[in-house]
Design an enzyme around this catalytic site. Structure first.
Site, short mmCIF file in Angstrom:
data_model
loop_
_atom_site.label_atom_id
_atom_site.label_comp_id
_atom_site.label_asym_id
_atom_site.label_seq_id
_atom_site.Cartn_x
_atom_site.Cartn_y
_atom_site.Cartn_z
N ASN A 102 0.57 -1.23 0.11
CA ASN A 102 0.00 0.22 -0.01
C ASN A 102 0.92 1.06 -0.17
O ASN A 102 1.35 1.66 1.06
CB ASN A 102 -0.91 -0.14 1.26
N TRP A 103 0.59 1.65 -1.46
CA TRP A 103 1.87 3.06 -1.93
C TRP A 103 1.33 4.14 -0.67
O TRP A 103 2.33 5.66 -0.89
CB TRP A 103 2.00 3.42 -2.50
N LYS A 104 0.17 4.02 0.22
CA LYS A 104 -0.34 5.38 0.55
C LYS A 104 -0.12 6.52 -1.04
O LYS A 104 -0.10 6.57 -1.42
CB LYS A 104 -0.08 5.14 2.05
N HIS A 113 -10.07 1.82 5.06
CA HIS A 113 -8.30 1.66 5.23
C HIS A 113 -8.43 2.60 6.60
O HIS A 113 -9.45 3.28 6.55
CB HIS A 113 -7.74 2.02 4.32
N GLU A 123 -7.22 4.60 7.97
CA GLU A 123 -6.14 6.00 7.71
C GLU A 123 -7.52 6.78 7.40
O GLU A 123 -8.55 8.07 7.24
CB GLU A 123 -5.33 5.95 6.89
N GLU A 170 -6.24 -4.30 9.91
CA GLU A 170 -4.57 -4.00 10.69
C GLU A 170 -5.40 -3.65 11.21
O GLU A 170 -6.05 -2.48 11.60
CB GLU A 170 -4.60 -3.12 9.50
N GLY A 228 2.06 2.02 10.81
CA GLY A 228 3.16 2.59 10.48
C GLY A 228 3.72 2.73 12.45
O GLY A 228 3.98 4.31 12.12
N SER A 282 2.94 -2.47 10.21
CA SER A 282 4.08 -2.79 10.62
C SER A 282 4.48 -4.15 10.15
O SER A 282 6.43 -4.94 11.16
CB SER A 282 5.03 -2.52 12.11
N GLY A 295 2.49 -1.83 4.24
CA GLY A 295 2.94 0.21 4.15
C GLY A 295 4.21 0.79 3.82
O GLY A 295 4.73 0.45 2.94
N GLY A 296 5.07 0.93 5.14
CA GLY A 296 5.76 1.98 4.59
C GLY A 296 7.15 0.60 3.55
O GLY A 296 7.48 1.19 3.22
P1 PGA Z 1 2.54 0.05 7.57
O1 PGA Z 1 0.96 -0.20 7.49
O2 PGA Z 1 3.00 -1.28 7.01
O3 PGA Z 1 3.32 1.02 7.60
O4 PGA Z 1 2.21 0.10 9.06
C1 PGA Z 1 0.42 -0.92 6.73
C2 PGA Z 1 -0.80 -0.21 6.23
O5 PGA Z 1 -1.49 0.68 6.18
O6 PGA Z 1 -1.33 -1.09 5.05
#
Ligand code: PGA
Length: 267
Positions: free
Chosen positions: A10-12, A106, A108, A182, A188, A228, A249-250
């Site tokens: 997930n590149w956000k 998601h 966020e 999640e 994150g 994470s 994500g990251g």
């Molecule tokens: P993260 O994000 O791997 O940076 O914790 C996961 C996500 O938001 O899908």
């Protein structure tokens, strides 16, 4: 039942056109040549995985053109087919540029854009009506965990959204739905859930889906863990038979690191 492991980046809201296409091609090249990276090719073949990328809207048409065996997802979608909804993107629009599907709700988006289980249900319905895939995100906050509400929160997130799109999914292919569990406090933060906590929630998710949608769909639904996930812990999560993959994500932003994570998790 054996479900192929599914690792989705997930590149956000990161990258610009040049880095997006360049990084994507680096990743695709690694995946196409993966046997060059390991002497345990036979092991890799016996533990196959599939990769997806969730990218910002503007990159989707070109990424879909470039993609060869990588699923391309939007990070959000609107439920109406068309109309006066300035700034929104519909499912037929996504379909017309060849994307695989979309993330839905998601955390966020729940947190900053007030998405609810009900609006998530409408998005899932629109995707399934068009035979596109969805990765529906669920997860509890830290406070909900500390108050012992994990099970009730997850069940409500599933029941409220899936009841809206139940018939559409039952009439479509049974593999269109994936769930990403999640925990909000793990996203994150560098602080992942324990594998055993994730395992328990994944079992609950599959049981709840079976009750709402039947055992066939429940057995075909891939349940990913997210929060994470990195090269150093991916294997631990993906070795658990209830964890069908990861939403990353990251650690998906750098194509070399993400490829390493994919390889480590399936060896
Ligand atoms: P993260 O994000 O791997 O940076 O914790 C996961 C996500 O938001 O899908």
């Amino acid at each position: 039942m054996k479900r192929k492991k599914y690792i989705v980046g997930n590149w956000k809201m990161f990258k610009t056109a040049d880095t997006a296409y360049n990084d994507f091609l680096i990743l695709q090249n690694h995946l196409e040549n993966k046997s060059a990276f390991t002497e345990q090719d036979s092991l890799l073949k016996s533990a196959p995985f599939h990769v997806g990328i969730c990218a910002p809207f503007v990159f989707l048409p070109q990424l879909s053109d470039l993609a060869n065996n990588i699923d391309i997802y939007a990070q959000n979608v609107f439920w109406e087919k068309e109309g006066a909804f300035t700034g929104e993107v519909s499912v037929p629009m996504l379909k017309s540029v060849g994307v695989t599907g979309s993330l839905v709700a998601h955390s966020e988006r729940r947190q900053y854009f007030h998405e609810t289980n009900f609006t998530a249900g409408k998005k899932l319905k629109a995707l399934f009506e068009n035979e596109l895939r969805a990765i529906y995100c669920v997860g509890e906050s830290l406070q909900e965990r500390e108050n012992g509400h994990v099970q009730s929160v997850i069940k409500t997130q599933l029941e409220d959204a899936l009841s809206v799109c139940k018939e559409n999914l039952q009439n479509a292919q049974s593999t269109l739905l994936s769930i990403a569990y999640e925990p909000v406090w793990a996203i994150g933060t560098g602080k992942a859930a324990t594998v055993s906590d994730a395992h328990d929630v994944h079992v609950l998710i599959r049981e709840t889906i079976a009750k709402i949608l039947g055992t066939n769909i429940a057995e075909n639904t891939r349940i990913l863990y997210g929060g994470s996930v990195k090269p150093s812990n991916a294997k631990e999560f993906l070795s658990d038979h209830e964890i069908d993959g990861a939403l990353v994500g990251g650690a998906s932003l750098n194509p070399n690191e993400f490829f390493k994570l994919c390889m480590e998790s399936c060896m």
